[in-house]
Scaffold this motif. Structure first.
Motif, short mmCIF file in Angstrom:
data_model
loop_
_atom_site.label_atom_id
_atom_site.label_comp_id
_atom_site.label_asym_id
_atom_site.label_seq_id
_atom_site.Cartn_x
_atom_site.Cartn_y
_atom_site.Cartn_z
N ILE A 295 0.85 -1.19 0.00
CA ILE A 295 0.00 0.00 0.00
C ILE A 295 0.89 1.24 0.00
O ILE A 295 1.71 1.44 0.90
N ILE A 296 0.69 2.07 -1.02
CA ILE A 296 1.48 3.29 -1.20
C ILE A 296 0.60 4.49 -0.89
O ILE A 296 -0.48 4.65 -1.47
N ALA A 297 1.03 5.34 0.04
CA ALA A 297 0.27 6.55 0.39
C ALA A 297 0.78 7.74 -0.40
O ALA A 297 1.98 7.86 -0.65
N HIS A 298 -0.15 8.61 -0.79
CA HIS A 298 0.23 9.82 -1.52
C HIS A 298 -0.41 11.03 -0.82
O HIS A 298 -1.59 10.98 -0.45
N PRO A 299 0.35 12.12 -0.63
CA PRO A 299 -0.20 13.29 0.06
C PRO A 299 -1.43 13.86 -0.64
O PRO A 299 -1.61 13.71 -1.85
N THR A 300 -2.28 14.51 0.14
CA THR A 300 -3.50 15.13 -0.38
C THR A 300 -3.14 16.18 -1.43
O THR A 300 -2.26 17.01 -1.22
N ILE A 301 -3.84 16.15 -2.54
CA ILE A 301 -3.67 17.14 -3.60
C ILE A 301 -4.74 18.21 -3.42
O ILE A 301 -5.92 17.89 -3.22
N ARG A 302 -4.32 19.48 -3.51
CA ARG A 302 -5.23 20.57 -3.18
C ARG A 302 -5.36 21.56 -4.34
O ARG A 302 -4.46 21.68 -5.18
N GLU A 303 -6.49 22.25 -4.34
CA GLU A 303 -6.68 23.37 -5.25
C GLU A 303 -5.76 24.51 -4.80
O GLU A 303 -5.20 24.49 -3.70
N SER A 304 -5.64 25.53 -5.63
CA SER A 304 -4.75 26.65 -5.30
C SER A 304 -5.17 27.37 -4.03
O SER A 304 -4.34 27.99 -3.35
N ASP A 305 -6.46 27.30 -3.66
CA ASP A 305 -6.93 27.95 -2.44
C ASP A 305 -6.95 27.01 -1.23
O ASP A 305 -7.46 27.36 -0.17
N GLY A 306 -6.39 25.82 -1.38
CA GLY A 306 -6.25 24.90 -0.26
C GLY A 306 -7.31 23.83 -0.14
O GLY A 306 -7.13 22.86 0.60
N LEU A 307 -8.43 23.96 -0.85
CA LEU A 307 -9.49 22.95 -0.75
C LEU A 307 -8.97 21.62 -1.29
O LEU A 307 -8.38 21.57 -2.38
N ALA A 308 -9.19 20.56 -0.53
CA ALA A 308 -8.77 19.23 -0.97
C ALA A 308 -9.53 18.85 -2.23
O ALA A 308 -10.76 19.00 -2.31
N MET A 309 -8.82 18.37 -3.24
CA MET A 309 -9.47 17.98 -4.48
C MET A 309 -10.40 16.80 -4.24
O MET A 309 -10.05 15.84 -3.55
N SER A 310 -11.59 16.87 -4.81
CA SER A 310 -12.59 15.83 -4.66
C SER A 310 -13.55 15.88 -5.83
O SER A 310 -13.85 16.97 -6.35
N SER A 311 -14.04 14.72 -6.24
CA SER A 311 -15.06 14.69 -7.28
C SER A 311 -16.32 15.42 -6.85
O SER A 311 -17.08 15.92 -7.68
N ARG A 312 -16.55 15.49 -5.54
CA ARG A 312 -17.75 16.15 -5.03
C ARG A 312 -17.67 17.68 -5.14
O ARG A 312 -18.70 18.35 -5.04
N ASN A 313 -16.46 18.23 -5.32
CA ASN A 313 -16.35 19.69 -5.39
C ASN A 313 -17.15 20.27 -6.54
O ASN A 313 -17.60 21.41 -6.47
N THR A 314 -17.33 19.49 -7.60
CA THR A 314 -18.06 20.00 -8.77
C THR A 314 -19.54 20.19 -8.47
O THR A 314 -20.24 20.87 -9.23
N ARG A 315 -20.02 19.61 -7.38
CA ARG A 315 -21.44 19.74 -7.02
C ARG A 315 -21.71 20.93 -6.11
O ARG A 315 -22.86 21.20 -5.76
N LEU A 316 -20.66 21.65 -5.71
CA LEU A 316 -20.83 22.84 -4.88
C LEU A 316 -21.35 24.01 -5.73
O LEU A 316 -20.95 24.16 -6.89
N THR A 317 -22.21 24.82 -5.15
CA THR A 317 -22.60 26.05 -5.83
C THR A 317 -21.42 27.02 -5.81
O THR A 317 -20.48 26.84 -5.02
N PRO A 318 -21.40 28.06 -6.65
CA PRO A 318 -20.30 29.02 -6.61
C PRO A 318 -20.08 29.62 -5.22
O PRO A 318 -18.94 29.80 -4.79
N GLU A 319 -21.17 29.91 -4.51
CA GLU A 319 -21.04 30.48 -3.17
C GLU A 319 -20.43 29.46 -2.21
O GLU A 319 -19.56 29.80 -1.39
N GLN A 320 -20.87 28.22 -2.29
CA GLN A 320 -20.31 27.18 -1.43
C GLN A 320 -18.84 26.92 -1.75
O GLN A 320 -18.02 26.74 -0.84
N ARG A 321 -18.52 26.94 -3.04
CA ARG A 321 -17.12 26.69 -3.45
C ARG A 321 -16.20 27.80 -2.91
O ARG A 321 -15.05 27.54 -2.52
N THR A 322 -16.68 29.01 -2.87
CA THR A 322 -15.90 30.12 -2.33
C THR A 322 -15.70 29.97 -0.83
O THR A 322 -14.65 30.33 -0.28
#
Length: 273
Positions: free
Chosen positions: A167-194
């Motif tokens: 088992i190989i662990a890899h550090p969390t990959i983040r957006e430029s503003d620090g939010l952890a990348m997730s497939s669920r991020n695309t379901r956020l409204t613009p206000e929620q994403r901010t």
């Protein structure tokens, strides 16, 4: 790139390394980093395999399962661009027998965090991961540290059941503003994403406090907003995942936060002192 949908036709593992990246699809840059990490382990002569399967038995909410994005063609293009050798894209009825009666259970590390608020989730995770290991026969598999509890549980399962997969662990990959990348991020409204990057900022800031109580109080005050609801916020021992009562061992500050029906998770290491 070979695409396999039928488990019965999965090719045998080659003599060289086969490194697996298990995913539920909707691939983003975080997944691509895991694929690149897999390639570095596989080397020029080894194989990188990616599984794309939205596992129904690890979802505790039917609406979450129904809403999970499934852009398969886009995912396959991304895999081709990264030089993936093999993609496994089964349907649920080819993975699970209709009268299945066997489930893989983990009884210790799954008691807290996501395991406490999502009953049965890690039973589904362990069951599908073990099935993928048996079908794909990788020599190693790459998992992201964003799902820290999942990573710990898979490591425990592999240890306890003598599964011959590294088992190989890899550090969390983040957006430029620090939010952890997730497939669920695309379901956020613009206000929620901010608003959502407050989660990361809160964990980093709170980890500087000197007691478990002050860490949790600081994090809670910084995470809460009119747009979200905290599902859990816990400080746990980094090894046992039991609640941390002091800071004499390395700990993990972890949270799950709802924005409407979108559930985001993140964590941050708290060193002992």
């Amino acid at each position: 790139m070979r695409i396999v949908a039928d488990p019965a036709t999965f090719p045998a593992r080659p003599q060289q390394a086969r490194i697996l990246v298990p995913t539920m699809g909707a691939l983003h840059e975080g997944h691509l980093e895991l694929i690149r990490r897999a390639r570095s382990f596989a080397g020029p002569n080894g194989e990188v395999a990616v599984s794309i399967f939205v596992n129904p038995i690890q979802f505790d909410r039917p609406d979450d399962l129904a809403a999970y994005p499934r852009p398969l063609e886009d995912d396959l293009e991304k895999c081709r661009a990264e030089g993936v050798d093999l993609v496994f894209t089964p349907e649920a009825d080819s993975i699970f027998f209709p009268d299945r009666s066997t489930t893989v259970l983990e009884y210790s590390l799954s008691k807290t965090l996501c395991g406490a608020t999502r009953p049965g989730h890690f039973d589904g995770v362990c069951t599908i991961v073990l099935k993928l290991f048996n079908l794909i026969q990788p020599s190693a598999a790459v998992f992201g540290e964003k799902d820290y509890q999942q990573l710990a549980i898979i490591r425990r399962m592999v240890r306890d059941l003598n599964v011959p997969v590294e088992i190989i662990a890899h550090p969390t990959i983040r957006e430029s503003d620090g939010l952890a990348m997730s497939s669920r991020n695309t379901r956020l409204t613009p206000e929620q994403r901010t608003d959502a990057p407050r989660i990361r900022r809160a964990l980093v800031s709170a980890a500087k406090m000197l007691t478990p109580a002050s860490i949790l109080d600081t994090a809670r005050a910084a995470i809460e907003s009119p747009l979200n609801r905290i599902d859990y916020l816990q400080l746990v021992d980094a090894e046992t995942l039991e609640p941390a009562t002091d800071l004499k061992r390395s700990s993990l500050l972890a949270t799950a936060v709802f924005y409407d029906k979108v559930r985001l998770i993140d964590n941050h290491a708290v060193p002992w002192h």
